[in-house]
Motif scaffolding. Sequence first.
Motif, short mmCIF file in Angstrom:
data_model
loop_
_atom_site.label_atom_id
_atom_site.label_comp_id
_atom_site.label_asym_id
_atom_site.label_seq_id
_atom_site.Cartn_x
_atom_site.Cartn_y
_atom_site.Cartn_z
N GLY A 39 -2.42 -5.96 4.84
CA GLY A 39 -2.16 -7.32 4.40
C GLY A 39 -2.39 -7.47 2.92
N GLN A 40 -2.31 -8.70 2.43
CA GLN A 40 -2.50 -9.00 1.01
C GLN A 40 -3.71 -9.93 0.85
OE1 GLN A 40 -0.41 -8.20 -1.90
NE2 GLN A 40 0.39 -6.61 -0.54
N ILE A 41 -4.41 -9.76 -0.26
CA ILE A 41 -5.56 -10.61 -0.56
C ILE A 41 -5.71 -10.69 -2.07
CG2 ILE A 41 -7.21 -8.70 -0.57
CD1 ILE A 41 -9.23 -10.57 0.78
N GLY A 42 -6.26 -11.78 -2.56
CA GLY A 42 -6.48 -11.91 -4.00
C GLY A 42 -7.53 -10.93 -4.47
N CYS A 43 -7.21 -10.16 -5.50
CA CYS A 43 -8.15 -9.17 -6.02
C CYS A 43 -9.35 -9.89 -6.64
CB CYS A 43 -7.47 -8.29 -7.07
SG CYS A 43 -8.60 -7.12 -7.86
N PRO A 44 -10.57 -9.50 -6.28
CA PRO A 44 -11.76 -10.15 -6.84
C PRO A 44 -11.98 -9.86 -8.32
CG PRO A 44 -12.40 -8.28 -5.49
CD PRO A 44 -10.93 -8.48 -5.28
N ALA A 45 -11.25 -8.88 -8.84
CA ALA A 45 -11.43 -8.51 -10.25
C ALA A 45 -10.39 -9.16 -11.16
CB ALA A 45 -11.37 -6.99 -10.41
N ILE B 299 0.84 -1.19 0.00
CA ILE B 299 0.00 0.00 0.00
C ILE B 299 0.88 1.24 0.00
CG2 ILE B 299 -1.77 1.28 1.27
CD1 ILE B 299 -2.70 -1.30 2.47
N PRO B 300 0.64 2.19 -0.90
CA PRO B 300 1.40 3.44 -0.90
C PRO B 300 1.24 4.17 0.43
CG PRO B 300 0.12 3.21 -2.92
CD PRO B 300 -0.34 2.13 -2.00
N ARG C 26 -14.05 -8.71 9.14
CA ARG C 26 -14.90 -8.17 8.08
C ARG C 26 -15.36 -6.75 8.42
NH1 ARG C 26 -20.30 -11.05 5.47
NH2 ARG C 26 -20.88 -9.32 4.11
N ASN C 27 -15.78 -6.55 9.65
CA ASN C 27 -16.27 -5.23 10.05
C ASN C 27 -15.17 -4.19 10.22
OD1 ASN C 27 -18.96 -6.05 10.08
ND2 ASN C 27 -18.82 -6.80 12.19
N SER C 28 -13.91 -4.65 10.29
CA SER C 28 -12.81 -3.70 10.50
C SER C 28 -12.09 -3.32 9.21
CB SER C 28 -11.79 -4.30 11.48
OG SER C 28 -11.17 -5.45 10.92
N VAL C 29 -12.55 -3.84 8.06
CA VAL C 29 -11.90 -3.51 6.78
C VAL C 29 -12.05 -2.02 6.50
CG1 VAL C 29 -11.96 -3.83 4.29
CG2 VAL C 29 -12.19 -5.80 5.80
N ALA C 30 -10.93 -1.36 6.23
CA ALA C 30 -10.95 0.07 5.88
C ALA C 30 -11.09 0.24 4.37
CB ALA C 30 -9.68 0.75 6.37
N PHE C 31 -10.26 -0.49 3.62
CA PHE C 31 -10.36 -0.43 2.16
C PHE C 31 -9.56 -1.57 1.54
CE2 PHE C 31 -6.75 2.27 3.32
CZ PHE C 31 -5.73 1.80 2.50
N LEU C 32 -9.91 -1.90 0.31
CA LEU C 32 -9.15 -2.84 -0.53
C LEU C 32 -8.67 -2.06 -1.74
CD1 LEU C 32 -9.97 -6.45 -1.57
CD2 LEU C 32 -9.58 -4.75 -3.35
N LEU C 33 -7.41 -2.23 -2.08
CA LEU C 33 -6.82 -1.50 -3.19
C LEU C 33 -5.97 -2.42 -4.05
CD1 LEU C 33 -6.06 1.17 -4.67
CD2 LEU C 33 -4.18 1.40 -3.02
N CYS C 34 -6.30 -2.51 -5.33
CA CYS C 34 -5.49 -3.27 -6.28
C CYS C 34 -4.80 -2.29 -7.21
CB CYS C 34 -6.34 -4.25 -7.09
SG CYS C 34 -5.36 -5.20 -8.29
N GLN C 35 -3.48 -2.29 -7.19
CA GLN C 35 -2.73 -1.36 -8.02
C GLN C 35 -2.55 -1.87 -9.45
OE1 GLN C 35 0.51 0.84 -5.89
NE2 GLN C 35 0.23 -0.79 -4.38
N VAL C 36 -3.01 -3.08 -9.72
CA VAL C 36 -2.92 -3.62 -11.08
C VAL C 36 -4.15 -3.22 -11.89
CG1 VAL C 36 -2.72 -5.70 -12.49
CG2 VAL C 36 -1.52 -5.55 -10.29
N CYS C 37 -5.35 -3.53 -11.39
CA CYS C 37 -6.57 -3.20 -12.14
C CYS C 37 -7.24 -1.92 -11.64
CB CYS C 37 -7.56 -4.36 -12.08
SG CYS C 37 -8.27 -4.64 -10.43
N GLU D 206 -14.19 0.56 -0.53
CA GLU D 206 -14.11 1.13 0.81
C GLU D 206 -14.87 0.26 1.80
OE1 GLU D 206 -12.42 3.77 1.74
OE2 GLU D 206 -11.82 4.56 -0.23
N GLY D 207 -14.38 0.17 3.04
CA GLY D 207 -15.09 -0.54 4.07
C GLY D 207 -16.26 0.28 4.58
#
Length: 276
Positions: A229-235, A214-215, A258-269, A274-275
């Motif tokens: 952390g890292q997670i597989g991008c759903p896209a 994450i930048p 699940r309730n504490s997720v702030a955001f998911l960011l994929c720099q590829v796609c 946002e959480g």
Amino acid sequence: MDDALSFESLFAGAKKFAHLAVQAHVDGDEEVFVLHAGVSFERLMKSALSRANPMLLMESAKHSDELLLRFAGVPRVKKSGASGESDHFRTIGAFDALKRVRLAGWLSEYRELETLIALRNGVAHLGHTKSESADILAIFARSTNALLDHLQEIPHDYWLDWERMVDMSINESMVKGEREVRRRVEQARRSYELRVEKLPKGFADALRKGTYPIPLAELSGRDSMFVAGQIGCPACCCNASIAFVDYLIGSGSYAERRNSVAFLLCQVCQLRLEGK
């Protein structure tokens, strides 16, 4: 009959602008989306009218004999030599086309269709006015599919690669938030596929194996502390970054994470979710 008035010509134009509209929606250009969606839907309505009878495309106030012959597909042998009217004619506008299509029972009476046409006219003549309340993509897709059903045309053949996103947009079983998330994922997936197609063979595999932290700009200037952390991008299935609000994680149970997720960011796609 004049090619410009034929069902085939109008239908092909509607399909072309439908694809341009959805691509503009994916690109986040709402102004271009509204313009193309309005043009596409107008041509689709006119294609339905033309298939029934090309005379239905004629403005009610026009009674020129030459225009009547032209709309009826009767070849003209002698030119009148008047004002050149036969070479420059106008078909009905979008609102009149909508009125005739509704009178024929091919479309619903829902007022949302006027919203689409009004927004298109606003872009074309005055400048874009954003609609805050209406889901214009859903309106466009639902109404288009209704006319395709009337014409007995297969939606998949019309939408092609955009069919999945269209289906998500009109899926009424999803709540609004879920529909928007799934649509964003589909938009990112499609954009990724279009870009990867132009890359050398094997480049996509390399992208999926890479890691993308994450930048720092994403983590600074906020009140909360994050656990990243890292997670597989759903896209695109590449490695996306995910950030949690640390004090909400608690014991780390599934519900707490699940309730504490702030955001998911994929720099590829470029998918960003946002959480809560």
